[in-house]
Design a protein around this motif. Structure first.
Motif, PDB file in Angstrom:
ATOM      1  N   GLY A  85       0.876  -1.204  -0.099  1.00 53.44           N
ATOM      2  CA  GLY A  85      -0.283   0.374   0.140  1.00 53.44           C
ATOM      3  C   GLY A  85       0.571   1.664   0.035  1.00 53.44           C
ATOM      4  N   GLY A  86       0.633   2.517   0.175  1.00 55.48           N
ATOM      5  CA  GLY A  86       1.308   3.595  -0.279  1.00 55.48           C
ATOM      6  C   GLY A  86       0.400   4.581  -0.827  1.00 55.48           C
ATOM      7  N   ARG A  87       1.474   6.222  -1.135  1.00 54.97           N
ATOM      8  CA  ARG A  87       0.890   6.905  -2.322  1.00 54.97           C
ATOM      9  C   ARG A  87       1.460   6.253  -3.881  1.00 54.97           C
ATOM     10  NH1 ARG A  87      -1.036  11.803  -0.890  1.00 54.97           N
ATOM     11  NH2 ARG A  87      -0.149  11.447   1.476  1.00 54.97           N
ATOM     12  N   TYR A  88       0.487   6.551  -4.583  1.00 52.08           N
ATOM     13  CA  TYR A  88       0.396   6.194  -5.956  1.00 52.08           C
ATOM     14  C   TYR A  88       0.316   6.694  -6.578  1.00 52.08           C
ATOM     15  CZ  TYR A  88       1.932   1.173  -3.907  1.00 52.08           C
ATOM     16  OH  TYR A  88       2.250  -0.277  -3.405  1.00 52.08           O
ATOM     17  N   ARG A  89       0.373   7.480  -7.819  1.00 58.27           N
ATOM     18  CA  ARG A  89       0.310   7.900  -8.868  1.00 58.27           C
ATOM     19  C   ARG A  89       0.491   7.393 -10.520  1.00 58.27           C
ATOM     20  NH1 ARG A  89      -1.160  13.680  -9.971  1.00 58.27           N
ATOM     21  NH2 ARG A  89      -1.002  13.898 -11.925  1.00 58.27           N
ATOM     22  N   PHE A  90      -0.921   7.557 -10.699  1.00 61.88           N
ATOM     23  CA  PHE A  90      -0.560   6.445 -12.379  1.00 61.88           C
ATOM     24  C   PHE A  90      -0.724   7.233 -13.480  1.00 61.88           C
ATOM     25  CE2 PHE A  90      -1.547   3.315  -9.098  1.00 61.88           C
ATOM     26  CZ  PHE A  90      -0.261   2.586  -8.982  1.00 61.88           C
ATOM     27  N   GLU A  91      -0.448   7.401 -14.528  1.00 60.76           N
ATOM     28  CA  GLU A  91      -0.810   8.118 -15.270  1.00 60.76           C
ATOM     29  C   GLU A  91      -0.978   7.606 -16.309  1.00 60.76           C
ATOM     30  OE1 GLU A  91       1.828  11.991 -15.770  1.00 60.76           O
ATOM     31  OE2 GLU A  91       1.736  12.295 -13.909  1.00 60.76           O
ATOM     32  N   ILE A  92      -2.146   7.896 -17.635  1.00 57.96           N
ATOM     33  CA  ILE A  92      -2.396   7.119 -18.703  1.00 57.96           C
ATOM     34  C   ILE A  92      -2.216   8.909 -19.444  1.00 57.96           C
ATOM     35  CG2 ILE A  92      -3.717   6.496 -19.695  1.00 57.96           C
ATOM     36  CD1 ILE A  92      -5.424   5.248 -17.884  1.00 57.96           C
ATOM     37  N   THR A  93      -1.283   9.284 -20.379  1.00 59.99           N
ATOM     38  CA  THR A  93      -1.162   9.946 -21.736  1.00 59.99           C
ATOM     39  C   THR A  93      -1.773  10.345 -22.049  1.00 59.99           C
ATOM     40  OG1 THR A  93       0.970   9.195 -22.262  1.00 59.99           O
ATOM     41  CG2 THR A  93       1.571   9.963 -20.506  1.00 59.99           C
ATOM     42  N   THR A  94      -2.805   9.697 -22.690  1.00 61.20           N
ATOM     43  CA  THR A  94      -4.243   9.267 -24.004  1.00 61.20           C
ATOM     44  C   THR A  94      -5.366   9.775 -22.949  1.00 61.20           C
ATOM     45  OG1 THR A  94      -4.233   7.203 -23.256  1.00 61.20           O
ATOM     46  CG2 THR A  94      -2.256   8.103 -25.066  1.00 61.20           C
ATOM     47  N   ALA A  95      -6.653   9.548 -23.694  1.00 64.48           N
ATOM     48  CA  ALA A  95      -7.460   9.139 -22.373  1.00 64.48           C
ATOM     49  C   ALA A  95      -7.859   8.186 -22.261  1.00 64.48           C
ATOM     50  CB  ALA A  95      -8.950   9.716 -23.796  1.00 64.48           C
ATOM     51  N   GLY A  96      -7.500   7.479 -22.506  1.00 66.82           N
ATOM     52  CA  GLY A  96      -7.240   5.865 -22.009  1.00 66.82           C
ATOM     53  C   GLY A  96      -8.385   6.175 -20.733  1.00 66.82           C
ATOM     54  N   ALA A  97      -8.825   5.330 -20.046  1.00 63.75           N
ATOM     55  CA  ALA A  97      -9.941   4.996 -19.269  1.00 63.75           C
ATOM     56  C   ALA A  97      -9.170   4.432 -17.589  1.00 63.75           C
ATOM     57  CB  ALA A  97     -10.803   3.542 -19.537  1.00 63.75           C
ATOM     58  N   ALA A  98      -8.956   6.069 -17.366  1.00 61.79           N
ATOM     59  CA  ALA A  98      -8.525   5.585 -15.520  1.00 61.79           C
ATOM     60  C   ALA A  98      -9.587   4.911 -15.117  1.00 61.79           C
ATOM     61  CB  ALA A  98      -9.154   7.592 -14.642  1.00 61.79           C
ATOM     62  N   GLY A  99     -10.832   4.547 -15.067  1.00 60.54           N
ATOM     63  CA  GLY A  99     -11.842   3.938 -13.844  1.00 60.54           C
ATOM     64  C   GLY A  99     -11.125   2.803 -14.835  1.00 60.54           C
ATOM     65  N   MET A 100     -10.733   2.362 -15.623  1.00 63.60           N
ATOM     66  CA  MET A 100     -10.214   0.886 -16.166  1.00 63.60           C
ATOM     67  C   MET A 100      -8.578   0.394 -15.248  1.00 63.60           C
ATOM     68  SD  MET A 100     -12.230  -0.950 -17.717  1.00 63.60           S
ATOM     69  CE  MET A 100     -13.067  -1.244 -19.636  1.00 63.60           C
ATOM     70  N   LEU A 101      -8.118   1.213 -15.239  1.00 68.00           N
ATOM     71  CA  LEU A 101      -6.964   1.112 -14.374  1.00 68.00           C
ATOM     72  C   LEU A 101      -7.242   1.141 -12.825  1.00 68.00           C
ATOM     73  CD1 LEU A 101      -3.445   3.006 -15.264  1.00 68.00           C
ATOM     74  CD2 LEU A 101      -4.432   2.284 -12.930  1.00 68.00           C
ATOM     75  N   PHE A 102      -7.860   1.637 -12.508  1.00 68.37           N
ATOM     76  CA  PHE A 102      -8.133   1.890 -11.491  1.00 68.37           C
ATOM     77  C   PHE A 102      -8.871   0.824 -11.539  1.00 68.37           C
ATOM     78  CE2 PHE A 102     -12.025   2.488  -8.007  1.00 68.37           C
ATOM     79  CZ  PHE A 102     -11.344   2.859  -7.283  1.00 68.37           C
ATOM     80  N   GLY A 103      -9.770  -0.186 -11.297  1.00 68.38           N
ATOM     81  CA  GLY A 103     -10.187  -1.426 -11.571  1.00 68.38           C
ATOM     82  C   GLY A 103      -9.589  -2.407 -11.496  1.00 68.38           C
ATOM     83  N   ALA A 104      -7.532  -2.466 -11.973  1.00 68.11           N
ATOM     84  CA  ALA A 104      -7.014  -3.045 -11.958  1.00 68.11           C
ATOM     85  C   ALA A 104      -6.333  -2.877 -10.442  1.00 68.11           C
ATOM     86  CB  ALA A 104      -6.470  -3.540 -12.933  1.00 68.11           C
ATOM     87  N   VAL A 105      -5.937  -1.921 -10.172  1.00 64.04           N
ATOM     88  CA  VAL A 105      -5.054  -2.474  -9.082  1.00 64.04           C
ATOM     89  C   VAL A 105      -6.021  -2.433  -7.456  1.00 64.04           C
ATOM     90  CG1 VAL A 105      -3.928  -1.042 -10.672  1.00 64.04           C
ATOM     91  CG2 VAL A 105      -5.451   0.641  -9.131  1.00 64.04           C
ATOM     92  N   LEU A 106      -7.553  -1.713  -7.618  1.00 62.20           N
ATOM     93  CA  LEU A 106      -7.968  -2.313  -6.552  1.00 62.20           C
ATOM     94  C   LEU A 106      -8.114  -3.501  -5.696  1.00 62.20           C
ATOM     95  CD1 LEU A 106     -10.240  -0.992  -4.760  1.00 62.20           C
ATOM     96  CD2 LEU A 106     -12.389  -1.800  -5.987  1.00 62.20           C
ATOM     97  N   PRO A 107      -8.520  -4.635  -6.204  1.00 60.83           N
ATOM     98  CA  PRO A 107      -8.314  -5.996  -6.095  1.00 60.83           C
ATOM     99  C   PRO A 107      -6.817  -6.086  -4.881  1.00 60.83           C
ATOM    100  CG  PRO A 107      -8.896  -6.537  -8.063  1.00 60.83           C
ATOM    101  CD  PRO A 107      -8.746  -4.916  -8.245  1.00 60.83           C
ATOM    102  N   ALA A 108      -5.429  -5.896  -5.118  1.00 62.58           N
ATOM    103  CA  ALA A 108      -4.977  -6.159  -4.940  1.00 62.58           C
ATOM    104  C   ALA A 108      -4.766  -4.468  -3.752  1.00 62.58           C
ATOM    105  CB  ALA A 108      -3.803  -5.538  -5.290  1.00 62.58           C
TER     106      ALA A 108
END
Length: 265
Positions: A85-108
């Motif tokens: 856990g901790g403080r993270y910043r994940f950047e999609i440099t396009t209009a790629g879906a932030a919600g999809m990335l959120f769903g991928a990292v959430l379970p862990a």
């Protein structure tokens, strides 16, 4: 370390969700995976910017050994070691879906040893993905009923093509999730319609959308509330969200505007 599970990414829809689900479960279970034929059924197969961002995000969270993490790669080996856990910043440099990335990292991160503050940039309201409002109004209340404690904040809207939106999440770890039974949704208690356009667009657009929706929802006028919003974003954009509150559940329906599409549609 256990032997890697092999996954054929061309199965089913053959898109990015196989990749995201496989990596999310691999991270949660500390299970190595090898994924071939990534996004094989798409016009441009392989990892695009948003998929690569998800791979790198989960690699950072799990201190994973990764092979094939580059754009257009159609094969990936992912071996997670831990969950941090901790403080993270994940950047999609396009209009790629932030919600999809959120769903991928959430379970862990739900099962990390400490809480996490996560910032994700990219598209917050884009096609083929859950918009921020759906995550906040429908998904998170459902997850809280399972025992997950998460807060979401929209910092900046992100529309296609430039993206640049930003959402923040505070994720509290949990020792386990419990099941719920949702056998009946119950009676409709409320409807909340929100219409938003970026400041690049004329203000009459959201007014027309609300007027048109109100006409078709006349039967529910005693339970209907409406909100017109103007938002700052890098690209022009328009978004409508209808939240339906029932006795035992919440439903959400959304639509995106685009050039040449009438507000009424």
């Amino acid at each position: 370390m256990p032997e890697a599970i092999h996954i054929d990414g061309s199965q089913g829809e053959g898109g990015g969700q196989i990749l995201r689900t496989a990596l999310a479960l691999a991270a949660l279970l500390r299970q190595p995976v090898t994924i071939d034929n990534i996004r094989a059924n798409r016009a441009q197969p392989g990892l695009k910017t948003q998929h690569l961002a998800g791979v790198l995000a989960l690699a950072g969270i799990t201190d994973a050994e990764v092979k094939g993490a580059h754009k257009h790669a159609t094969r990936l080996a992912f071996a997670p070691r831990t969950i941090k856990g901790g403080r993270y910043r994940f950047e999609i440099t396009t209009a790629g879906a932030a919600g999809m990335l959120f769903g991928a990292v959430l379970p862990a991160l739900l099962f990390a040893p400490q809480s996490s503050d996560v910032t994700i940039t990219g598209g917050t309201h884009v096609q083929f993905s859950p918009p921020f409002h759906y995550l906040q109004k429908v998904f998170l209340p459902g997850l809280r009923r399972l025992g997950g404690r998460i807060d979401l904040e929209l910092v900046r809207w992100g529309f296609y093509p430039r993206g640049g939106g930003e959402m923040r999440a505070h994720i509290n770890p949990c020792s386990g999730l419990h099941g719920v039974q949702l056998a009946k949704r119950g009676k409709l208690k409320s409807l909340q319609l929100s219409a938003c356009s970026s400041t690049h667009l004329p203000g009459h657009i959201v007014r027309r959308e609300i007027d048109y929706a109100e006409k078709y929802l006349t039967i529910y006028k005693d339970r209907l509330g409406t909100t017109a919003l103007a938002c700052e974003s890098y690209s022009p954009g328009n978004f409508v969200f209808l939240e339906a509150g029932y006795e035992h559940a919440t439903a959400g329906f959304s639509a995106l505007g685009k050039r040449g599409k009438p507000a009424e549609e």
